[in-house]
Write a protein that holds these residues in place. Structure first.
Motif, PDB file in Angstrom:
ATOM      1  N   THR A 125       0.785  -0.993   0.029  1.00 19.30           N
ATOM      2  CA  THR A 125      -0.071  -0.042  -0.092  1.00 19.30           C
ATOM      3  C   THR A 125       0.810   1.115  -0.008  1.00 19.30           C
ATOM      4  OG1 THR A 125      -0.061  -0.147   2.459  1.00 19.30           O
ATOM      5  CG2 THR A 125      -2.046  -1.236   1.232  1.00 19.30           C
ATOM      6  N   LEU A 126       2.205   1.363   0.711  1.00 23.71           N
ATOM      7  CA  LEU A 126       3.035   2.447   0.313  1.00 23.71           C
ATOM      8  C   LEU A 126       3.222   2.917  -1.004  1.00 23.71           C
ATOM      9  CD1 LEU A 126       6.021   1.181   2.853  1.00 23.71           C
ATOM     10  CD2 LEU A 126       4.109   2.859   3.340  1.00 23.71           C
ATOM     11  N   PHE A 127       2.968   2.101  -2.018  1.00 25.26           N
ATOM     12  CA  PHE A 127       3.430   2.272  -3.392  1.00 25.26           C
ATOM     13  C   PHE A 127       2.180   2.674  -4.265  1.00 25.26           C
ATOM     14  CE2 PHE A 127       6.787  -0.559  -1.654  1.00 25.26           C
ATOM     15  CZ  PHE A 127       7.709   0.179  -1.990  1.00 25.26           C
ATOM     16  N   GLY A 128       0.946   2.354  -3.521  1.00 24.56           N
ATOM     17  CA  GLY A 128      -0.393   2.644  -4.305  1.00 24.56           C
ATOM     18  C   GLY A 128      -0.807   1.819  -5.233  1.00 24.56           C
ATOM     19  N   GLN A 129      -1.855   2.210  -5.773  1.00 21.45           N
ATOM     20  CA  GLN A 129      -2.428   1.508  -6.842  1.00 21.45           C
ATOM     21  C   GLN A 129      -2.156   1.901  -8.413  1.00 21.45           C
ATOM     22  OE1 GLN A 129      -3.841  -1.756  -6.130  1.00 21.45           O
ATOM     23  NE2 GLN A 129      -3.086  -1.077  -4.323  1.00 21.45           N
ATOM     24  N   PRO A 130      -2.191   0.915  -9.290  1.00 23.09           N
ATOM     25  CA  PRO A 130      -1.787   1.605 -10.713  1.00 23.09           C
ATOM     26  C   PRO A 130      -3.287   2.198 -11.133  1.00 23.09           C
ATOM     27  CG  PRO A 130      -1.413  -0.817 -10.322  1.00 23.09           C
ATOM     28  CD  PRO A 130      -1.914  -0.642  -9.072  1.00 23.09           C
ATOM     29  N   PRO A 131      -3.101   2.916 -12.021  1.00 22.71           N
ATOM     30  CA  PRO A 131      -4.254   3.677 -12.710  1.00 22.71           C
ATOM     31  C   PRO A 131      -5.180   2.740 -13.297  1.00 22.71           C
ATOM     32  CG  PRO A 131      -2.293   4.795 -13.346  1.00 22.71           C
ATOM     33  CD  PRO A 131      -1.956   3.279 -12.766  1.00 22.71           C
ATOM     34  N   GLU A 132      -6.422   2.980 -13.023  1.00 29.60           N
ATOM     35  CA  GLU A 132      -7.515   2.070 -13.520  1.00 29.60           C
ATOM     36  C   GLU A 132      -7.243   1.604 -15.003  1.00 29.60           C
ATOM     37  OE1 GLU A 132     -11.478   3.960 -12.856  1.00 29.60           O
ATOM     38  OE2 GLU A 132     -11.192   3.669 -10.891  1.00 29.60           O
ATOM     39  N   ASP A 133      -6.906   2.444 -16.011  1.00 26.48           N
ATOM     40  CA  ASP A 133      -6.543   2.114 -17.275  1.00 26.48           C
ATOM     41  C   ASP A 133      -5.007   1.610 -17.433  1.00 26.48           C
ATOM     42  OD1 ASP A 133      -5.074   4.706 -16.641  1.00 26.48           O
ATOM     43  OD2 ASP A 133      -5.233   5.336 -18.812  1.00 26.48           O
ATOM     44  N   ALA A 134      -4.237   0.900 -16.454  1.00 25.24           N
ATOM     45  CA  ALA A 134      -3.245   0.250 -16.634  1.00 25.24           C
ATOM     46  C   ALA A 134      -3.460  -1.064 -16.720  1.00 25.24           C
ATOM     47  CB  ALA A 134      -2.266   0.473 -15.117  1.00 25.24           C
ATOM     48  N   ARG A 135      -2.526  -1.700 -17.598  1.00 29.11           N
ATOM     49  CA  ARG A 135      -2.862  -3.474 -17.858  1.00 29.11           C
ATOM     50  C   ARG A 135      -1.722  -3.999 -17.083  1.00 29.11           C
ATOM     51  NH1 ARG A 135      -2.692  -0.790 -23.028  1.00 29.11           N
ATOM     52  NH2 ARG A 135      -0.785  -2.361 -23.615  1.00 29.11           N
ATOM     53  N   PRO A 136      -2.148  -4.922 -16.318  1.00 32.67           N
ATOM     54  CA  PRO A 136      -1.066  -5.753 -15.561  1.00 32.67           C
ATOM     55  C   PRO A 136      -0.539  -6.685 -16.483  1.00 32.67           C
ATOM     56  CG  PRO A 136      -3.469  -6.276 -14.747  1.00 32.67           C
ATOM     57  CD  PRO A 136      -3.456  -5.252 -15.810  1.00 32.67           C
ATOM     58  N   VAL A 137       0.561  -7.171 -16.090  1.00 31.13           N
ATOM     59  CA  VAL A 137       1.399  -8.228 -16.894  1.00 31.13           C
ATOM     60  C   VAL A 137       0.974  -9.523 -16.339  1.00 31.13           C
ATOM     61  CG1 VAL A 137       3.591  -8.722 -17.649  1.00 31.13           C
ATOM     62  CG2 VAL A 137       3.089  -6.571 -17.801  1.00 31.13           C
ATOM     63  N   ALA A 138       0.612  -9.533 -15.040  1.00 33.60           N
ATOM     64  CA  ALA A 138       0.911 -11.089 -14.582  1.00 33.60           C
ATOM     65  C   ALA A 138      -0.325 -11.848 -15.239  1.00 33.60           C
ATOM     66  CB  ALA A 138      -0.033 -10.961 -13.039  1.00 33.60           C
ATOM     67  N   PRO A 139       0.193 -12.670 -15.892  1.00 30.79           N
ATOM     68  CA  PRO A 139      -0.487 -13.696 -16.877  1.00 30.79           C
ATOM     69  C   PRO A 139      -1.842 -14.269 -16.029  1.00 30.79           C
ATOM     70  CG  PRO A 139       1.452 -15.110 -16.074  1.00 30.79           C
ATOM     71  CD  PRO A 139       1.595 -13.492 -15.380  1.00 30.79           C
ATOM     72  N   ARG A 140      -2.957 -14.422 -17.052  1.00 26.75           N
ATOM     73  CA  ARG A 140      -4.173 -15.207 -16.471  1.00 26.75           C
ATOM     74  C   ARG A 140      -4.369 -16.656 -16.854  1.00 26.75           C
ATOM     75  NH1 ARG A 140      -8.128 -10.060 -18.311  1.00 26.75           N
ATOM     76  NH2 ARG A 140      -7.234  -8.503 -17.015  1.00 26.75           N
ATOM     77  N   ARG A 141      -4.503 -17.310 -16.180  1.00 30.41           N
ATOM     78  CA  ARG A 141      -4.622 -18.932 -16.617  1.00 30.41           C
ATOM     79  C   ARG A 141      -5.932 -19.346 -16.267  1.00 30.41           C
ATOM     80  NH1 ARG A 141      -2.239 -22.378 -13.560  1.00 30.41           N
ATOM     81  NH2 ARG A 141      -1.504 -23.664 -15.053  1.00 30.41           N
TER      82      ARG A 141
END
Length: 236
Positions: free
Chosen positions: A220-236
């Motif tokens: 939480t110290l680093f905040g949250q990505p903007p709503e329009d940001a795309r995470p790289v973590a792959p979805r399975r």
């Protein structure tokens, strides 16, 4: 043998395989993997002692090359390699064949062990993209040090030039790699400022990976990505 060296040895063989008969010089391999030429020579010696058919050529244009292909080990993907594929797919968005790429990544994850899949998800969750993919106009050696610091939870020493041209030396705990509208940033905990700071990768004059490991900080110290940001973590 530690995990990082084992991964590098495998990557060395794969790089020589890609180079084919032309091979690669020690200095080129040193630059590619962000280590000294002395380390490369030791790694090559280790591979040769383990049975890898590597030929060393001296003189101008010399270097190392693989002799034949039968001795190559099975292709195994490392955690950073899997995250790199996920990053490329994320940056591509809905490009042609993107669904096929995601299906291929899912197959790759299926054959990885559970701990490696966990590490891929954890590391990929700390990389995100906003807007169109940007090009990192920086030193490959610097970028490699930042990547390894993020993956291995190791402090990175930065010689950093700010927007006013002032250069400072910072000890940074890497936490997130973020691409925001064409620029890549390292978001980390700056020990000099005792606070979260953003560092543009193209303003890093020199980045050096240290042996100083650090425990994870509260995300939480680093905040949250903007709503329009795309995470790289792959979805399975």
């Amino acid at each position: 043998m530690n995990v990082n060296r084992a991964a590098r040895l495998h990557a060395l063989v794969e790089e020589l395989r890609r180079q084919g008969d032309r091979g690669a010089t020690c200095s080129r391999l040193s630059e590619e993997f962000g280590v000294t030429t002395r380390t490369i020579k030791r790694d090559i010696e280790t591979l040769m002692m383990s049975g890898a058919a590597i030929e060393a050529r001296s003189g101008p244009g010399g270097g190392y090359r693989l002799v034949g292909r039968a001795t190559l080990p099975p292709v195994n993907f490392t955690v950073p390699q899997a995250v790199s594929i996920a990053l490329a797919l994320t940056a591509a968005g809905d490009a042609p064949f993107a669904p096929d790429g995601r299906a291929a990544l899912a197959k790759l994850l299926d054959v990885m062990d559970e701990e490696s899949r966990r590490k891929v998800a954890e590391l990929g969750g700390r990389v995100w993209i906003r807007g169109d993919g940007g090009v990192v106009a920086d030193s490959r050696t610097n970028r490699r040090a930042v990547e390894q610091g993020l993956e291995q939870s190791r402090v990175v020493s930065l010689h950093y030039v700010d927007g006013d041209g002032a250069e400072t030396v910072r000890a940074v705990e890497p936490h997130i790699l973020a691409q925001d509208r064409g620029q890549w940033f390292l978001i980390g905990w700056c020990r000099q400022r005792d606070a979260v700071r953003w560092f543009r990768l193209d303003r890093m004059r020199r980045a050096t990976l240290t042996n100083d490991h650090f425990p994870p900080r509260d995300s939480t110290l680093f905040g949250q990505p903007p709503e329009d940001a795309r995470p790289v973590a792959p979805r399975r």
